[in-house]
Write an enzyme that holds these catalytic residues in place. Structure first.
Site, PDB file in Angstrom:
ATOM      1  N   ASP A  88      12.717  -9.130  30.212  1.00  0.00           N
ATOM      2  CA  ASP A  88      13.394  -8.920  31.501  1.00  0.00           C
ATOM      3  C   ASP A  88      12.755  -7.787  32.299  1.00  0.00           C
ATOM      4  O   ASP A  88      12.837  -7.756  33.535  1.00  0.00           O
ATOM      5  CB  ASP A  88      14.877  -8.615  31.272  1.00  0.00           C
ATOM      6  CG  ASP A  88      15.098  -7.464  30.308  1.00  0.00           C
ATOM      7  OD1 ASP A  88      14.490  -7.489  29.212  1.00  0.00           O
ATOM      8  OD2 ASP A  88      15.853  -6.535  30.638  1.00  0.00           O
ATOM      9  N   SER A 128      -5.258  25.621 -15.990  1.00  0.00           N
ATOM     10  CA  SER A 128      -4.353  24.451 -15.973  1.00  0.00           C
ATOM     11  C   SER A 128      -3.130  24.720 -15.094  1.00  0.00           C
ATOM     12  O   SER A 128      -2.022  24.893 -15.598  1.00  0.00           O
ATOM     13  CB  SER A 128      -3.926  24.067 -17.395  1.00  0.00           C
ATOM     14  OG  SER A 128      -3.503  25.176 -18.147  1.00  0.00           O
TER      15      SER A 128
END
Length: 633
Positions: free
Chosen positions: A172, A546
């Protein structure tokens, strides 16, 4: 029960039992709406619910009140509010979470998922698409094909959605221009063909005004296709193909209400089953026959794909949650290494080598990504080299699991080929994947039985194998203390070996850098070596920064219970910098050394280490004595 439906003038006496029975045998279509921000997805779903008269009068009154409260202009009802339920969504006028809505017509039942358009919520779109059979891709007629349109289309294709509707919305606002519609369809078709979406159904719609949503619109006489709802009611479903495939059912629950009944409950993933059919349990490979097919409504003569049932077997066999019951003459593949497409959903990037939980069906196993083959640029479909995936990244990778799994390629069966990855520390879902195939090496590699086992090695050395894992910041004193511990153990006649972080990087890990990805691989390799050495009966000392808890936990789980001892050499950062004999901290502070732990790369201290060494209170000699005493106690 008496209800008043929207759009009616009379009260309706609704017998819930009769209503459910009438709808029970209808087919069910699950579909999603997706596309870019403000393309009108929520409005379209709201219009579908409204026009199909699936809103009760009290809901309609609340919707009208909400529409006035949120300042909707130019219309009495804001249909998006039917779906956008979160307060943040209503305030911002966007969809954030996946909103599910149920509705039904005389022909079919529907579950629709309204998925968010923002790129940051792509993972929510994946969630909604994972169970869908059809995708409605919305495009704003004013904007055309956008980046997020491509992204969602590509994801829909990846997730195996074969039915696609291209809904060109807000017609539209372009005066129902046919040329504009055809231009958008042509642009989308060129892209869709590249990703395997061919064919698709294109429908020009206006969700706001209802054009071509539930009925054809007079505003577009040039369009001769179906309205959206007509197409949803008639599109063929995937269940028909699944029912013709071999029988598969993953056991979700072992049903044992009493000593006389033992059944296996789950959702039939594919095929059909009848009492007396021969079945095979996977992965054990044992065979039996189906005794009964039990449901809440009584026994069935036949179970088909999509039904949840409980099966009893003629024989007493060991069968647990996560096992698969399959047709005896057509068992599924089993493997522990796969190639798969990954969609990364985590805020933190994917780290190849890190252990994650992999959940496929009702089975949960430990898995890691071995290699990321490439990442896909969704905008260009270009494949580019990558070592990791960030949030919303898509790539192809190889994975390995800690035990073999029954599976099917995702393109054949979503239930047996789709999985999620879960962070083992936070329990957050960080990835979704689709299996392509098993790697050939998964079938060719087998465990070789060895006559001299780890127990024999340990007896020969007259000691219990252990892994002493020293972790802490650079300069904390890990290597110094580990060296002293080994010296003391050697003097006591113990068989040891020390793996030091710097030494290992001269050989085994000299190809690795210090990025998070390389750090994970560094620890994975060291963990495997430590495991081999413990199998040889040694006491293995590992001195590594680590930095990540996940990798330290991964190494712990490689060892036998009680064999891994985590030793946290706890040194304040300021003290570690003062001991900086190599000058590494100074370089990192000057920006000459990147990815340095404690400066621009994180360190995650242990939460429950077996031993904590406070280096502000203990000397290296005292720490070594403490560790040896604890080890030999």
């Amino acid at each position: 029960m008496t209800l008043k439906l929207q759009g009616t003038t009379d009260l309706i006496d609704l017998d819930i039992g009769a209503y459910l029975e009438r709808h029970r045998r209808k087919s069910l279509l699950r579909f999603i709406t997706c596309g870019s921000v403000d393309d009108g997805k929520s409005t379209l779903i709201g219009r579908l619910l409204y026009d199909s008269r699936m809103i009760f009068e009290d809901q309609l009154a609340a919707l009208e009140a909400d529409s006035r409260r949120h300042g909707t202009q130019g219309q009495e009802i804001d249909f998006a509010l039917l779906v956008d339920g979160l307060a943040a969504e209503r305030e911002q006028g966007i969809t954030i979470d996946v909103a599910y809505r149920f509705f039904a017509t005389d022909k079919r039942k529907f579950i629709v998922a309204d998925t968010p358009g923002h790129e940051q919520y792509t993972r929510n779109m994946v969630t909604g698409a994972s169970t869908a059979e059809l995708a409605v891709i919305l495009i704003d007629a004013r904007k055309g094909v956008l980046t997020q349109t491509r992204r969602h289309s590509y994801l829909a294709s990846l997730l195996g959605i074969r039915n696609v509707v291209l809904a060109v919305n807000k017609m539209d606002l372009v005066d129902y221009d046919r040329a504009r519609f055809e231009e958008i369809v042509a642009d989308y078709r060129a892209f869709a063909k590249e990703i395997g979406i061919d064919p698709f159904v294109a429908i020009p719609v206006s969700g706001l005004r209802g054009d071509n949503v539930t009925a054809l619109s007079n505003a577009m006489p040039w369009y001769d296709g179906p309205a959206l709802l007509d197409h949803l009611e008639t599109v063929p479903l995937d269940q028909d193909a699944l029912r013709s495939a071999p029988f598969r059912m993953t056991v979700q629950w072992v049903n044992r209400p009493n000593h006389e009944f033992r059944g296996f409950s789950g959702l039939v993933a594919s095929g059909t089953a009848r009492p007396g059919d021969a079945v095979r349990l996977v992965p054990s490979g044992r065979t039996s026959t189906i005794g009964r097919i039990v449901t809440m409504d009584g026994d069935l003569n036949c179970a088909v794909a999509g039904q949840s049932v409980t099966l009893t077997l003629a024989d007493e066999l060991d069968c647990s949650r996560g096992d698969l019951i399959a047709a005896a003459d057509a068992p599924p593949e089993i493997a522990d290494q796969f190639e798969a497409t990954l969609v990364w959903l985590g805020e933190e990037p994917l780290l190849p080598g890190r252990a994650y939980w992999l959940k496929i069906g009702a089975a949960t196993v430990t898995a890691s990504v071995n290699e990321l083959k490439h990442e896909v640029n969704v905008n260009t479909l270009e494949r580019r080299a990558a070592k990791t995936l960030s949030l919303n990244g898509i790539g192809v990778a190889t994975l390995s699991t800690d035990r073999p799994l029954p599976f099917a390629p995702y393109g054949e069966n979503h239930d047996l080929g789709g999985f999620i990855l879960i962070d083992r520390l936070t329990n957050a879902t960080v990835g979704a994947g689709m299996i392509h195939f098993a790697l050939r090496r998964a079938h060719n590699i087998h465990w070789q039985h060895l006559e001299v086992d780890r127990a024999a090695h340990a007896r020969l050395k007259n000691q219990e194998p252990r892994v002493l894992w020293f972790t802490g910041l650079s300069g904390a004193g890990k290597s110094t203390i580990a060296n002293l511990v080994e010296k003391k153990l050697h003097g006591l006649g113990r068989h040891t070996f020390l793996l030091d972080g710097d030494n290992v990087r001269h050989g085994l890990n000299k190809d690795l850098g210090f990025t998070d990805v390389d750090r994970v691989e560094n620890i994975r390799r060291v963990g495997e070596v430590a495991k081999l050495m413990s199998d040889a009966g040694l006491i293995v000392l590992c001195a590594f920064i680590s930095p990540f808890r996940a990798e330290r936990r991964m190494v712990r789980e490689m060892m036998k219970e009680g064999e891994f001892m985590e030793i946290f050499v706890d040194t304040p950062l300021a003290d570690a910098e003062r001991r900086d004999e190599k000058g590494l901290y100074k370089k990192a502070r000057r920006g000459q050394l990147s990815n340095f732990t404690g400066i621009d790369s994180p360190y995650e201290p242990p939460e429950q280490a077996e031993i904590r060494i406070d280096t502000t209170r203990l000397s290296a000699e005292q720490a070594a004595d403490l560790i040896v005493d604890r080890l030999l106690a």
